[in-house]
Design an enzyme around this catalytic site. Structure first.
Site, PDB file in Angstrom:
ATOM      1  N   ASN A   1      57.003  16.828  51.222  1.00 38.97           N
ATOM      2  CA  ASN A   1      58.360  17.619  50.609  1.00 38.97           C
ATOM      3  C   ASN A   1      58.394  18.443  49.968  1.00 38.97           C
ATOM      4  O   ASN A   1      58.220  17.869  48.299  1.00 38.97           O
ATOM      5  CB  ASN A   1      58.277  15.792  50.272  1.00 38.97           C
ATOM      6  CG  ASN A   1      59.981  15.710  50.277  1.00 38.97           C
ATOM      7  OD1 ASN A   1      60.832  16.482  50.123  1.00 38.97           O
ATOM      8  ND2 ASN A   1      60.451  14.584  49.711  1.00 38.97           N
TER       9      ASN A   1
ATOM     10  N   LYS B   1      61.445  19.134  48.003  1.00 35.16           N
ATOM     11  CA  LYS B   1      62.135  19.383  47.443  1.00 35.16           C
ATOM     12  C   LYS B   1      63.578  20.102  47.141  1.00 35.16           C
ATOM     13  O   LYS B   1      62.906  21.397  48.254  1.00 35.16           O
ATOM     14  CB  LYS B   1      61.888  17.952  46.666  1.00 35.16           C
ATOM     15  CG  LYS B   1      61.062  16.798  46.862  1.00 35.16           C
ATOM     16  CD  LYS B   1      60.946  15.986  45.635  1.00 35.16           C
ATOM     17  CE  LYS B   1      59.513  14.913  45.493  1.00 35.16           C
ATOM     18  NZ  LYS B   1      59.417  14.137  45.083  1.00 35.16           N
TER      19      LYS B   1
ATOM     20  N   HIS C   1      64.975   8.107  51.179  1.00 33.38           N
ATOM     21  CA  HIS C   1      63.767   9.210  50.012  1.00 33.38           C
ATOM     22  C   HIS C   1      64.861   8.349  48.846  1.00 33.38           C
ATOM     23  O   HIS C   1      65.945   7.833  48.604  1.00 33.38           O
ATOM     24  CB  HIS C   1      63.581  10.629  49.633  1.00 33.38           C
ATOM     25  CG  HIS C   1      62.665  10.949  48.321  1.00 33.38           C
ATOM     26  ND1 HIS C   1      62.739  10.345  47.652  1.00 33.38           N
ATOM     27  CD2 HIS C   1      61.774  11.003  49.147  1.00 33.38           C
ATOM     28  CE1 HIS C   1      62.069  11.346  47.132  1.00 33.38           C
ATOM     29  NE2 HIS C   1      61.217  11.566  48.061  1.00 33.38           N
TER      30      HIS C   1
ATOM     31  N   GLU D   1      65.081   9.706  46.044  1.00 27.61           N
ATOM     32  CA  GLU D   1      66.139   9.849  45.811  1.00 27.61           C
ATOM     33  C   GLU D   1      66.956  10.305  45.742  1.00 27.61           C
ATOM     34  O   GLU D   1      68.483  10.795  45.365  1.00 27.61           O
ATOM     35  CB  GLU D   1      64.984  11.868  45.094  1.00 27.61           C
ATOM     36  CG  GLU D   1      64.626  11.491  44.060  1.00 27.61           C
ATOM     37  CD  GLU D   1      63.074  12.778  44.819  1.00 27.61           C
ATOM     38  OE1 GLU D   1      63.770  13.611  45.520  1.00 27.61           O
ATOM     39  OE2 GLU D   1      62.165  12.141  43.771  1.00 27.61           O
TER      40      GLU D   1
ATOM     41  N   GLU E   1      56.991   4.474  49.347  1.00 26.34           N
ATOM     42  CA  GLU E   1      57.023   4.924  48.018  1.00 26.34           C
ATOM     43  C   GLU E   1      57.706   3.768  47.117  1.00 26.34           C
ATOM     44  O   GLU E   1      58.750   4.042  46.823  1.00 26.34           O
ATOM     45  CB  GLU E   1      58.019   6.760  48.722  1.00 26.34           C
ATOM     46  CG  GLU E   1      57.803   7.657  49.778  1.00 26.34           C
ATOM     47  CD  GLU E   1      57.946   8.959  49.102  1.00 26.34           C
ATOM     48  OE1 GLU E   1      56.835  10.325  49.407  1.00 26.34           O
ATOM     49  OE2 GLU E   1      58.752   9.374  48.630  1.00 26.34           O
TER      50      GLU E   1
ATOM     51  N   GLY F   1      56.128  11.771  41.601  1.00 25.95           N
ATOM     52  CA  GLY F   1      56.380  11.898  40.207  1.00 25.95           C
ATOM     53  C   GLY F   1      55.900  12.470  38.969  1.00 25.95           C
ATOM     54  O   GLY F   1      56.319  12.510  38.008  1.00 25.95           O
TER      55      GLY F   1
ATOM     56  N   SER G   1      52.904  10.917  43.955  1.00 32.65           N
ATOM     57  CA  SER G   1      51.905  11.467  42.989  1.00 32.65           C
ATOM     58  C   SER G   1      50.175  10.837  43.965  1.00 32.65           C
ATOM     59  O   SER G   1      49.052  11.266  43.192  1.00 32.65           O
ATOM     60  CB  SER G   1      51.577  10.138  41.623  1.00 32.65           C
ATOM     61  OG  SER G   1      52.952  10.502  40.630  1.00 32.65           O
TER      62      SER G   1
HETATM   63  P1  PGA Z   1      55.019  12.406  44.041  1.00 31.46           P
HETATM   64  O1  PGA Z   1      56.804  13.044  45.685  1.00 31.46           O
HETATM   65  O2  PGA Z   1      54.495  13.606  45.488  1.00 31.46           O
HETATM   66  O3  PGA Z   1      55.279  14.076  43.555  1.00 31.46           O
HETATM   67  O4  PGA Z   1      55.060  11.964  43.859  1.00 31.46           O
HETATM   68  C1  PGA Z   1      56.319  11.939  46.656  1.00 31.46           C
HETATM   69  C2  PGA Z   1      57.979  12.076  47.022  1.00 31.46           C
HETATM   70  O5  PGA Z   1      58.567  11.908  46.882  1.00 31.46           O
HETATM   71  O6  PGA Z   1      57.402  12.217  48.951  1.00 31.46           O
END
Ligand code: PGA
Length: 251
Positions: free
Chosen positions: A10, A12, A96, A98, A168, A174, A214
């Site tokens: 992803n 982003k 997601h 976010e 997640e 992140g 992560s």
């Molecule tokens: P990250 O994000 O690997 O940077 O923690 C994962 C995601 O949001 O899909």
């Protein structure tokens, strides 16, 4: 037959056009050097790159990060599932954290987005996960169950079987903090149990459940070795070709 093993990057809201070309070519080069034929390898770039790269993917599969909850019409700034399908997109990340948290996507909106995907032959990668305060109050299992029920359990067996689920935990996204493999496995097993109660064991056994938060080249092997973890949804580490390909080779 075993479940599909999947790694999805992803990207982003990152990367300018030259960087996209560089990353894409490098991933393809590394996978030619060391192929991973039995792993489904998906990338989810920002919308504006999807059309341009859809013919340069080699064996990578193209995903979008979002789609409109509406079919078409006067919805300024929106992009429909049908448009995405028409340029070669096969998956869409829905729900997601976010999107849920920064763009206030409710389960009503997510339900509509899932429906738009399925109507257009797109496979949703549906994300669930609890926040830190919810885990600290030991509410994680309840929260994830609610997210699944509210947005997905209107689907019939046939449609439900087309989904990919991603667990997640919001506190791991992140942040550099990863769920331990025990925490992740425990939740993946729980998700499979909930699916089994609603749709039966056969469907539950066939759905791929990815871990995200992560996940990186150093911890992917341990996570992917868990019985109910079928791959990863990778944010930060998917922006580095070597790391992303190493994660693909972590099964
Ligand atoms: P990250 O994000 O690997 O940077 O923690 C994962 C995601 O949001 O899909």
């Amino acid at each position: 037959m075993g479940r599909k093993k999947i790694v999805c990057g992803n990207w982003k809201m990152n990367l300018l056009p030259d960087e996209v070309n560089f990353l894409l070519q490098k991933i393809i080069f590394l996978l030619k050097e060391k192929p991973a034929p039995n792993i489904e390898k998906i990338i989810a770039p920002p919308f504006i790159y999807l059309n341009g790269i859809s013919k340069k993917l080699d064996e990578l599969i193209l995903s979008a990060q979002n789609c409109s909850s509406e079919k078409n019409g006067a919805f300024t700034g929106e992009i429909s599932a049908k448009m995405l399908y028409s340029v070669g997109v096969q998956n869409i990340i829905i729900g997601h954290s976010e999107r849920r948290n920064y763009f206030f996507e409710t389960h009503e909106i997510l339900t509509k987005k899932v429906n738009r995907c399925l109507e257009n032959n797109l496979q949703p990668i549906f994300c669930v996960g609890e926040k830190l305060e919810e885990r600290n109050s030991n509410l994680q299992f309840e929260i994830v169950e609610k997210q699944l029920r509210e947005s997905l359990f209107h689907l019939d067996k046939n449609h439900f079987s087309k989904l990919i689920i991603a667990y997640e935990p919001v506190w791991a996204i992140g942040t550099g903090v990863t769920a331990t493999s025990e925490q992740a496995q425990e939740m993946h097993q729980h998700i499979r149990k909930i699916i089994s109660e609603k749709y039966g064991k056969e469907i539950a056994e066939q759905i791929s459940i990815l871990y995200g938060g992560s996940c990186n080249a150093a911890n992917a092997k341990e996570l992917f070795s868990c019985a109910d973890i079928d791959g990863g949804l990778i944010g930060g580490a998917s922006l580095k070709a070597e790391d992303f390909v190493q994660i693909i080779h972590s099964f």
